[in-house]
Design an enzyme around this catalytic site. Structure first.
Site, PDB file in Angstrom:
ATOM      1  N   HIS A 210      79.631  17.821  29.173  1.00  0.00           N
ATOM      2  CA  HIS A 210      79.021  19.066  29.669  1.00  0.00           C
ATOM      3  C   HIS A 210      79.628  20.337  29.074  1.00  0.00           C
ATOM      4  O   HIS A 210      79.170  21.433  29.355  1.00  0.00           O
ATOM      5  CB  HIS A 210      79.120  19.139  31.193  1.00  0.00           C
ATOM      6  CG  HIS A 210      80.500  19.521  31.657  1.00  0.00           C
ATOM      7  ND1 HIS A 210      81.531  18.624  31.708  1.00  0.00           N
ATOM      8  CD2 HIS A 210      81.018  20.708  32.045  1.00  0.00           C
ATOM      9  CE1 HIS A 210      82.610  19.239  32.119  1.00  0.00           C
ATOM     10  NE2 HIS A 210      82.346  20.509  32.331  1.00  0.00           N
TER      11      HIS A 210
HETATM   12  C1  UD1 Z   1      81.406  24.563  35.469  1.00  0.00           C
HETATM   13  C2  UD1 Z   1      82.786  25.025  35.077  1.00  0.00           C
HETATM   14  C3  UD1 Z   1      83.510  23.899  34.340  1.00  0.00           C
HETATM   15  C4  UD1 Z   1      83.490  22.622  35.160  1.00  0.00           C
HETATM   16  C5  UD1 Z   1      82.038  22.274  35.479  1.00  0.00           C
HETATM   17  C6  UD1 Z   1      81.941  21.026  36.300  1.00  0.00           C
HETATM   18  C7  UD1 Z   1      83.111  27.428  34.547  1.00  0.00           C
HETATM   19  C8  UD1 Z   1      83.318  28.369  33.448  1.00  0.00           C
HETATM   20  N1  UD1 Z   1      82.779  26.163  34.184  1.00  0.00           N
HETATM   21  O1  UD1 Z   1      80.679  24.382  34.261  1.00  0.00           O
HETATM   22  O2  UD1 Z   1      84.849  24.270  34.135  1.00  0.00           O
HETATM   23  O3  UD1 Z   1      84.084  21.581  34.428  1.00  0.00           O
HETATM   24  O4  UD1 Z   1      81.470  23.375  36.205  1.00  0.00           O
HETATM   25  O5  UD1 Z   1      80.615  20.666  36.510  1.00  0.00           O
HETATM   26  O6  UD1 Z   1      83.239  27.780  35.683  1.00  0.00           O
HETATM   27  N2  UD1 Z   1      73.328  24.209  37.260  1.00  0.00           N
HETATM   28  C9  UD1 Z   1      72.508  23.499  38.103  1.00  0.00           C
HETATM   29  N3  UD1 Z   1      72.937  23.260  39.368  1.00  0.00           N
HETATM   30  C10 UD1 Z   1      74.134  23.698  39.798  1.00  0.00           C
HETATM   31  C11 UD1 Z   1      74.965  24.427  38.926  1.00  0.00           C
HETATM   32  C12 UD1 Z   1      74.556  24.654  37.656  1.00  0.00           C
HETATM   33  O7  UD1 Z   1      71.402  23.102  37.752  1.00  0.00           O
HETATM   34  O8  UD1 Z   1      74.470  23.430  40.947  1.00  0.00           O
HETATM   35  C13 UD1 Z   1      72.885  24.434  35.862  1.00  0.00           C
HETATM   36  C14 UD1 Z   1      72.453  25.824  35.596  1.00  0.00           C
HETATM   37  O9  UD1 Z   1      71.316  25.774  34.783  1.00  0.00           O
HETATM   38  C15 UD1 Z   1      73.600  26.436  34.823  1.00  0.00           C
HETATM   39  C16 UD1 Z   1      74.244  25.241  34.140  1.00  0.00           C
HETATM   40  O10 UD1 Z   1      73.976  24.136  35.010  1.00  0.00           O
HETATM   41  O11 UD1 Z   1      73.191  27.387  33.907  1.00  0.00           O
HETATM   42  C17 UD1 Z   1      75.732  25.382  33.964  1.00  0.00           C
HETATM   43  O12 UD1 Z   1      76.376  25.701  35.215  1.00  0.00           O
HETATM   44  P1  UD1 Z   1      77.674  26.630  35.286  1.00  0.00           P
HETATM   45  O13 UD1 Z   1      78.180  26.721  36.670  1.00  0.00           O
HETATM   46  O14 UD1 Z   1      77.408  27.875  34.557  1.00  0.00           O
HETATM   47  O15 UD1 Z   1      78.759  25.873  34.426  1.00  0.00           O
HETATM   48  P2  UD1 Z   1      79.082  24.351  34.271  1.00  0.00           P
HETATM   49  O16 UD1 Z   1      78.640  23.927  32.925  1.00  0.00           O
HETATM   50  O17 UD1 Z   1      78.607  23.543  35.440  1.00  0.00           O
END
Ligand code: UD1
Length: 365
Positions: A210
């Site tokens: 991820h």
């Molecule tokens: C975040 C953390 C990372 C951690 C990871 C675990 C930061 C910078 N990154 O990354 O350190 O290892 O979580 O999973 O804080 N989304 C969903 N549902 C959700 C949350 C996110 O669909 O509940 C999607 C959204 O489209 C979003 C993307 O996932 O844009 C990424 O989510 P985001 O919270 O920005 O970062 P992670 O890649 O999950």
């Protein structure tokens, strides 16, 4: 004593669960009253990344939900800061605990620092030395403004001292994520999740991916996917897809080539199902920090598809091999994994299920 805990993203939940439990137990042992408030920033909001884990880990329902959701780093961090400042004004805790390295960690720490509220950072001092990772920035800055820094491995103290943090603020206590793993491992392993997915004990691999550096660039993602397809002809793979990765695979049209491979794609698994699948796997290929630690304790060979790790003890003491992101190097690591024949990991010091107890004792004394 009023203590405020923050969770934001999935990996925070496994770390906070033992802390809340141990703080309550230590306060009771000392016949002191403690009020613990749990704030969920809502950085992760999908049920499989958040709600399901609350139930499985026996975490209390959050007292306060900020519902910030996704966004760019600036927008997400800013939204947490604006909302969390109001929480601090209202709650005025004696202590605020943050864990790990996600955007919610630094956002809440910054608010607390400016309001003079003492900050505890659990899992302090880990460094990848790669400032292009958002988590590295979050780690460095959170550590600089924290009052108590609790570390999981020796390298962390060295890193903190090098950055000018006083020794008296640093406490080597072990790994709270492993507290949670050891608590749930036996029950998780028996769930048979992998069998329900058509996989045979020790005859499949688990993939998690991820990191923006691995999945956001379509070219890089394409070469990792081709490599995984090649691996799957030797070893069937199970790949629970993080939402970020799922959308990138769809965007680059790679999901169709995957559907013709020996890779089983599933939605993110709950904590217990994921531990079951990992523990029963022959090998794990990952870019996650937490999974490197969990495989070390489970004794499952792990290949980290990154150029660096902030958790070097998983390489020196555990089952982890740092392979980089080049497909040839990952293939070599897959074919010649040193722990594949026989896995004899040494347990890193204090990864014994008692890290949260140590933290609670230090904080309440
Ligand atoms: C975040 C953390 C990372 C951690 C990871 C675990 C930061 C910078 N990154 O990354 O350190 O290892 O979580 O999973 O804080 N989304 C969903 N549902 C959700 C949350 C996110 O669909 O509940 C999607 C959204 O489209 C979003 C993307 O996932 O844009 C990424 O989510 P985001 O919270 O920005 O970062 P992670 O890649 O999950």
């Amino acid at each position: 004593m009023k203590v405020l805990h923050v969770v934001g993203a999935r990996p925070n939940l496994m770390k906070v669960a033992p802390l809340i439990e141990s703080m309550a137990a230590e306060a009771a042992a000392q016949r002191r009253s403690i009020e613990q408030i749990l704030v969920h920033t809502g950085q992760h909001y999908s049920p499989e990344l958040s709600k399901l884990l609350f139930d499985e880990l026996g975490l209390p329902k959050p007292d306060i939900n900020l519902n910030v959701g996704s966004g760019s780093h600036g927008a997400q961090t800013g939204r947490v800061m604006i909302a969390f400042e109001e929480v601090l004004k209202e709650q005025r805790p004696d202590l605020m605990l943050v864990v790990g390295d996600v955007n919610s960690t630094i956002a809440c720490a910054l608010d607390a620092a400016k309001m003079g509220i003492p900050i505890v950072h659990v899992e302090a001092g880990l460094r990848s030395f790669d400032r292009s990772m958002p988590e590295e920035i979050n780690r460095i800055l959170t550590d600089q403004i924290s009052d108590w820094l609790f570390t999981t491995e020796k390298s962390a103290r060295d890193n903190l001292l090098r950055e000018g943090i006083e020794d008296r603020r640093i406490h080597f206590v072990g790994n709270v994520m492993i507290d949670t793993l050891l608590k749930h491992r036996d029950a998780a392993v028996l769930r048979g999740t992998h069998r329900r997915l058509g996989l045979v004990d020790k005859a499949y691999g688990v993939v998690t991916l991820h990191r923006p550096s691995n999945v956001d660039d379509p070219c890089g993602l394409r070469s990792i996917v081709s490599l995984l397809v090649k691996v799957s002809h030797d070893l069937p793979l199970l790949w629970p897809l993080h939402p970020r990765t799922k959308s990138q695979l769809e965007r680059s049209g790679l999901n169709t080539s995957l559907s013709r491979s020996n890779i089983t794609l599933v939605d993110p698994l709950g904590y217990l199902d994921f531990i079951c699948c990992t523990a029963n796997a022959r090998m794990v290929l990952t870019d996650s920090g937490g999974v490197q630690e969990e495989t070390t304790i489970l004794g499952v060979p792990c290949i980290t598809m990154r150029d660096n790790t902030e958790r070097p003890v998983t390489v020196t003491h555990g089952t982890n091999v740092l392979a980089g992101t080049h497909p040839d190097a990952i293939w070599q690591a897959f074919k010649n994994h040193p722990h594949a024949a026989q896995s004899i990991p040494m347990t890193p010091k204090f990864w014994d299920g008692k890290a949260a107890e140590r933290i609670a004792k230090i904080l309440l004394n």
